[in-house]
Design a protein around this motif. Structure first.
Motif, PDB file in Angstrom:
ATOM      1  N   ASP A   1       0.824  -1.209   0.000  1.00 54.13           N
ATOM      2  CA  ASP A   1       0.000   0.000   0.000  1.00 54.13           C
ATOM      3  C   ASP A   1       0.862   1.265   0.000  1.00 54.13           C
ATOM      4  N   VAL A   2       1.822   1.285  -0.928  1.00 55.06           N
ATOM      5  CA  VAL A   2       2.689   2.449  -1.116  1.00 55.06           C
ATOM      6  C   VAL A   2       2.664   2.841  -2.596  1.00 55.06           C
ATOM      7  N   GLN A   3       3.207   3.994  -2.894  1.00 54.43           N
ATOM      8  CA  GLN A   3       3.314   4.452  -4.280  1.00 54.43           C
ATOM      9  C   GLN A   3       4.479   3.750  -4.972  1.00 54.43           C
ATOM     10  N   VAL A   4       4.334   3.494  -6.262  1.00 56.31           N
ATOM     11  CA  VAL A   4       5.452   2.971  -7.043  1.00 56.31           C
ATOM     12  C   VAL A   4       6.609   3.959  -6.960  1.00 56.31           C
ATOM     13  N   ASP A   5       6.318   5.251  -6.985  1.00 55.67           N
ATOM     14  CA  ASP A   5       7.361   6.273  -6.883  1.00 55.67           C
ATOM     15  C   ASP A   5       8.150   6.150  -5.582  1.00 55.67           C
ATOM     16  N   TYR A   6       7.507   5.708  -4.513  1.00 55.48           N
ATOM     17  CA  TYR A   6       8.223   5.488  -3.252  1.00 55.48           C
ATOM     18  C   TYR A   6       9.227   4.351  -3.420  1.00 55.48           C
ATOM     19  N   LEU A   7       8.794   3.263  -4.053  1.00 50.94           N
ATOM     20  CA  LEU A   7       9.705   2.138  -4.278  1.00 50.94           C
ATOM     21  C   LEU A   7      10.893   2.554  -5.144  1.00 50.94           C
ATOM     22  N   LEU A   8      10.633   3.405  -6.116  1.00 50.63           N
ATOM     23  CA  LEU A   8      11.682   3.847  -7.033  1.00 50.63           C
ATOM     24  C   LEU A   8      12.573   4.941  -6.445  1.00 50.63           C
ATOM     25  N   GLY A   9      12.228   5.445  -5.271  1.00 47.34           N
ATOM     26  CA  GLY A   9      13.029   6.485  -4.634  1.00 47.34           C
ATOM     27  C   GLY A   9      12.733   7.881  -5.137  1.00 47.34           C
ATOM     28  N   ARG A  10      11.647   8.032  -5.877  1.00 45.18           N
ATOM     29  CA  ARG A  10      11.278   9.370  -6.389  1.00 45.18           C
ATOM     30  C   ARG A  10      10.630  10.240  -5.324  1.00 45.18           C
ATOM     31  N   THR A  11      10.113   9.596  -4.285  1.00 44.27           N
ATOM     32  CA  THR A  11       9.509  10.310  -3.172  1.00 44.27           C
ATOM     33  C   THR A  11       9.822   9.540  -1.901  1.00 44.27           C
ATOM     34  N   ASN A  12       9.841  10.262  -0.794  1.00 42.93           N
ATOM     35  CA  ASN A  12      10.038   9.619   0.496  1.00 42.93           C
ATOM     36  C   ASN A  12       8.708   9.402   1.219  1.00 42.93           C
ATOM     37  N   ASP A  13       7.613   9.754   0.555  1.00 43.79           N
ATOM     38  CA  ASP A  13       6.273   9.581   1.111  1.00 43.79           C
ATOM     39  C   ASP A  13       5.722   8.242   0.635  1.00 43.79           C
TER      40      ASP A  13
ATOM     41  N   SER B   1       2.899   6.836   1.356  1.00 41.95           N
ATOM     42  CA  SER B   1       1.447   6.699   1.268  1.00 41.95           C
ATOM     43  C   SER B   1       0.994   6.671  -0.189  1.00 41.95           C
ATOM     44  N   PRO B   2      -0.019   5.848  -0.468  1.00 42.96           N
ATOM     45  CA  PRO B   2      -0.506   5.772  -1.849  1.00 42.96           C
ATOM     46  C   PRO B   2      -1.068   7.115  -2.284  1.00 42.96           C
ATOM     47  N   SER B   3      -0.931   7.426  -3.586  1.00 37.20           N
ATOM     48  CA  SER B   3      -1.401   8.720  -4.077  1.00 37.20           C
ATOM     49  C   SER B   3      -2.920   8.785  -4.093  1.00 37.20           C
ATOM     50  N   VAL B   4      -3.571   7.649  -4.321  1.00 34.45           N
ATOM     51  CA  VAL B   4      -5.029   7.603  -4.359  1.00 34.45           C
ATOM     52  C   VAL B   4      -5.482   6.463  -3.463  1.00 34.45           C
ATOM     53  N   LYS B   5      -6.323   6.781  -2.508  1.00 33.52           N
ATOM     54  CA  LYS B   5      -6.877   5.744  -1.635  1.00 33.52           C
ATOM     55  C   LYS B   5      -8.040   5.096  -2.360  1.00 33.52           C
TER      56      LYS B   5
END
Length: 118
Positions: free
Chosen positions: A55-67, A69-73
């Motif tokens: 339940d995280v953003q793909v961008d979080y996994l890729l290191g593009r963001t440190n947040d 949380s998913p972008s859309v619930k």
């Protein structure tokens, strides 16, 4: 932080072994190990499954963001099986169980589809 570290960290937080997570994602333990050690990059579909599982953003996994949380619930209806859960089960635990059920159902359907083509 590289995607491998993030996957490993998320897996460890959930107290899952590599084997447990690999089975839940429908990949081999060896593949997961390669991802966690940054020796191999997961394809986009696998990244999405990992992100959905945790339940995280793909961008979080890729290191593009440190947040993380998913972008859309996504609002999902509660499965009838959840009506019989003990009263002390938290909303967070219900969401986790629903995500697990959804993932297992997806894996089952893919395996069923694959087997019917053979």
């Amino acid at each position: 932080m590289a995607y491998g570290e993030r996957i490993s960290e998320l897996r460890t937080k959930m107290k899952l072994t590599q084997d447990d997570l690999a089975k839940r994602l429908g990949i081999t333990r060896a593949a997961l190990s390669h991802y966690e050690k940054d020796r191999r990059e997961p394809d986009y579909e696998t990244l999405e499954r990992i992100a959905d599982f945790f339940d995280v953003q793909v961008d979080y996994l890729l290191g593009r963001t440190n947040d993380p949380s998913p972008s859309v619930k996504k609002e999902k209806p509660v499965n009838r099986a959840f009506l019989e859960l003990p009263e002390d089960v938290s909303e967070e635990e219900k969401e986790f169980l629903q995500a697990q059920l959804d993932l297992q159902l997806e894996i089952f359907r893919k395996l069923k589809e694959k087997n019917s083509k053979q």
